[in-house]
Each structure stands twice: as C-alpha cells, then as structure tokens.
Design a protein around this motif. Structure first.
Motif, short mmCIF file in Angstrom:
data_model
loop_
_atom_site.label_atom_id
_atom_site.label_comp_id
_atom_site.label_asym_id
_atom_site.label_seq_id
_atom_site.Cartn_x
_atom_site.Cartn_y
_atom_site.Cartn_z
N SER A 1 -5.57 9.19 1.56
CA SER A 1 -6.87 8.01 0.86
C SER A 1 -7.68 7.96 1.10
O SER A 1 -8.62 8.03 0.24
CB SER A 1 -6.74 6.89 2.24
OG SER A 1 -7.27 7.65 3.63
N TYR B 1 -8.31 -0.47 -1.42
CA TYR B 1 -7.96 0.82 -1.97
C TYR B 1 -8.04 0.37 -3.36
O TYR B 1 -8.77 1.82 -4.06
CB TYR B 1 -6.33 0.31 -2.20
CG TYR B 1 -5.44 1.99 -3.53
CD1 TYR B 1 -5.02 2.78 -2.25
CD2 TYR B 1 -4.97 0.62 -4.12
CE1 TYR B 1 -4.33 3.34 -3.35
CE2 TYR B 1 -4.13 1.96 -5.15
CZ TYR B 1 -3.62 3.00 -4.53
OH TYR B 1 -2.77 4.15 -5.68
N LEU C 1 0.86 -1.07 -0.22
CA LEU C 1 -0.05 -0.61 0.47
C LEU C 1 0.44 1.27 -0.27
O LEU C 1 0.59 2.40 -0.54
CB LEU C 1 -0.80 0.01 1.36
CG LEU C 1 -2.09 -0.30 0.91
CD1 LEU C 1 -2.72 -0.75 2.96
CD2 LEU C 1 -3.24 -0.08 0.00
#
Length: 451
Positions: free
Chosen positions: A262, A163, A39
């Motif tokens: 994010s 994600y 990530l």
C-alpha cells in the motif's frame, strides 16, 4: 530465504489475537469481508524492489549520509486527489528538497505523506455538537466529514475508494517526478520567485544565489546528468486500518518475504505503538521500512524495546523513529531516547515531527499551530543531536501546496484572526506553501550550523 506460505500467513494474521486500537466499528461485517477480498485481488500500489531501495536510502540516513524530507496532508481526502492538488504538494516538496540538498551537501530522501493517508486516529470515538452525538470522523477511508448520520456511517466500501485514490495519486506523482516537472532548474526558478516575493526573502537571497551560481557553473561545464531532470519519490502513510493493510500485503516472488504494497514506508502512530498491540505485531512481519511516532511519554526502555521488536536483526534502514515531543519538551525528552538506543539497540534513523506536539485551540475554536513553535522544535532537535554527536536525520511535516490559513506566523504573517479565511483541513492544521518554504530555508541554515 524462502519460507512456507502457510507460516508467513500465520505470522501476518497473528495481530488478530491482540488488542487493536483505533479500529472503526464496521456496521456490516459481511460487507467488510467482501471489500477485503476485493482489495486482496488488486494490483500492488508499490513494488517490493522500490521498498528495498528506500530501505537503502534510509540506511544512509542512519549513517549520517542523507536527510529525509517527509511531508503532505494531515488527512488526504478523496475530493483532494486531483491533478492540481497533487502537483501543488509535490511542487512544494521538491522546492524544499532543493534548498535542503544544496545547504546540507547531502542527498535528500523525498517521502510524501501522500497516496494513502486517508485514515486518522481520534482521541474520542464520538463527536457531539449541540445535543447530537455521532461517530467521530476517522478519515475518508472510513466515513465522511459532514456531520450527518449518513456521512458518519463507517462504510467499508470507502476502503476500495481509498485504494483507487491512492493509485491515482501515485500515478500522478510518478508522472510528475520523471516527466520533466521535477527538473532542478525549473524547481530552482520557482524558489527564486518565492524569495523575491517573500517578506523574509532577504534572509534567503544568499543561499538562492549560491544555488544559482552552482547551476550556472554546471551548465558552463556541459554537465547535464539525468539526476537533474527526475527525482526519486516514495510514498508513506500511517498503517492504521489493519484490515486494509493486511489485504494489501503480498508475498514477493523474488524472496518469498511479505511486503505491504500500500506504500513504500508505513509508520505506527503514537496512539498505537503498544509493544503488545496489534499494530506492532503486524508491521514487524512485513519487510517494508517502518517508522514509529514517539511522543513525550516515551521512555528510553520503550524506545529500545520497539527497536528490538521491529528490527531484531539490526537491518540498516529498516527502522525510523519519528519524534513528536513539542517545542517545550524536545530538549529534555529526546536525549535519553537517543542515548539508550545508540548504546544497545539496532541502527535507527531519527526524524523530527515538529507539528503534532504543538497544536492548540485558538479563541475562534480553530485548531492551529504557531510557526515559531514548529521552528523551535526543529531547532531543539538539531541542538540535541549536535550535543550528542548524532545525526539529525530529517523532518516530517504536515503541509499543503495551497495558500491556506491554518497555522499562525511565518514570513507572510498569519494571525489568529485570519484563520477563518482559508481553513480547509479535514483534520489538523497544515503549513501553507509559503510557511513550508520558510521552514526549508531555516532548516537548511540549521543543518549548515551543525555540520
């Protein structure tokens, strides 16, 4: 001001030494570490400059010059990250925003509870059905909804899928909001269709007619500004899973400051807002605009301490308080908080979440909410601000663009016997499209009455 990378990293990891509530127990720590490393290599979902722009918009809200419309799913699902589902939610949000913009005569800041709302706090870590006990469903970013041992395994690889689904959803939202789909005339035409078909439509005909005449006037004048064809849209979710949020935090090359890329806005939930807890510690170091959910147990001292901890420099637009009191508590619980923060705290935007304090269980076993309770809490929120001379800064709702049957009431009356027909939520009950638009017209009337 640039600060050393090592000191920033130390601040961003200080949360690890503090109690972190509502975190899943991952079965495989090595697998989690591998996912987090993966990530950390991914491109940002949003950019620091966009977060700063939203902060400017929220500063206007705190000054009483704009209104926030924040909404979307209770818990997004991977299966729901489709073009149709995203378009329907966005369409409903845009329709609500047009009504609120015109009625309030102020800009409406449009924030989706989308592109990242894949994790949910739970009141119990396990769920029991019959004689079987399994880990609770914590959102698609953690485990599956099906009640099987395999589905309920807390799987770190789901963080990567969260994600990628967030990226898909954001890409669709950006395309829809800039590619002509958000054109004001088209959105207004959708609202006219709604008014014509709504049982409560008579109430809304006057406002819809005013908007129609305003658009006709602008067209006759030859006015066709770019703002009519596209909209600013921002993403938000609860920053619940700290390993995920930390992995998606980047140092902005312009300023050397950390941003959680994010989402544009992250909020801290009612269950994780402890002043000495990991969530407050982590989010106080990132430069995004931050929200905090405040329930009826919040004391004035709690609110002031959170404001000072999360926004010690008094930066306009940095902090938003999202109140979730319940229709029967809002008028008593909210005024002391506003008065305390207004008296000695940094600037804050106040938003009403009329959903989470009004949930109950129907005889059928379905969790639901009454539309009248949702409206009653919003009404109380506006009344409190009017009495105090402060600004009702917005609403935060759980809704879907589909015709589900999850909340009772509304113009197209849904009663408790109807809940089973299309009860599709993965967690909490959402307003359907018709109920959401009913609410927008009613909030528009409230806003006009208070200004």
């Amino acid at each position: 001001m640039h600060v050393s990378t090592s000191s920033v990293t130390g601040e961003l990891d200080a949360w690890r030494a503090l109690p972190a509530l509502q975190q899943p127990e991952w079965e495989d720590e090595a697998e989690l570490r591998a996912v987090v490393e993966e990530l950390a290599k991914q491109p940002p979902l949003v950019f620091a400059g966009e977060c700063d722009q939203l902060k400017e918009r929220l500063a206007a809200v705190a000054r009483g010059e704009a209104f926030v419309l924040q909404g979307g799913d209770c818990a997004e699902t991977f299966a729901g990250s489709t073009a149709d589902a995203v378009r329907n939610k966005l369409k409903t949000l845009l329709q609500m925003a047009v009504v609120l913009t015109y009625a309030g005569r102020v800009p409406v800041v449009k924030i989706g509870r989308m592109a990242g709302q894949f994790a949910k706090p739970r009141s119990k870590p396990v769920e029991r059905r019959g004689g079987v006990e399994l880990p609770a469903y914590r959102g698609d970013a953690v485990n599956g909804f099906e009640f099987t041992a395999e589905a309920r395994r807390n799987d770190p690889r789901r963080l990567l899928q969260a994600y990628h689904c967030s990226a898909v959803t954001l890409n669709l939202c950006r395309a829809f909001t800039t590619g002509g789909y958000a054109d004001l005339r088209q959105v207004h035409a959708w609202n006219q269709d709604f008014v014509a078909a709504s049982p409560a439509g008579r109430r809304y005909e006057r406002l819809a007619g005013e908007i129609d005449r305003a658009l006709a006037f602008m067209k006759a004048c030859g006015a066709d500004p770019e703002e009519l064809h596209s909209v600013e849209f921002y993403s938000s979710h609860e920053a619940l899973l700290l390993e995920y949020e930390r992995a998606l935090t980047r140092i902005d090359s312009r300023s050397g400051q950390p941003y959680d890329v994010s989402a544009h806005l992250l909020w801290i939930g009612e269950r994780t807002r402890q002043l000495d807890g990991a969530h407050v510690e982590f989010l106080r170091h990132v430069r995004n605009p931050i929200g905090v959910k405040l329930g009826p147990s919040t004391t004035p001292e709690d609110a002031l301490a959170l404001a000072e901890r999360l926004n010690p420099e008094g930066e306009p637009g940095r902090l938003t308080f999202i109140t979730r009191m319940g229709a029967d508590k809002i008028r008593d619980a909210l005024p002391p908080l506003i008065e305390k923060v207004r008296g000695s705290g940094p600037p804050v935007a106040w938003i009403c979440d009329p959903m989470h304090g009004n949930t109950f269980e129907a005889p059928s076993g379905h969790k639901t909410r009454r539309f009248d309770d949702v409206l009653a809490e919003v009404t109380g929120f506006f009344e409190v601000h009017r009495a105090l001379g402060t600004h009702p800064g917005g609403i935060h709702i759980e809704f879907t663009g589909d015709d589900v049957t999850e909340c009772v009431g509304g113009g197209h009356e849904i009663d408790e016997a109807d809940l089973h027909q299309r009860y599709e939520t993965a967690c909490d009950p959402r307003l359907n499209r018709s109920q959401s638009l009913d609410l927008a017209f009613m909030v528009a009337e409230l806003y006009r009455e208070t200004h």
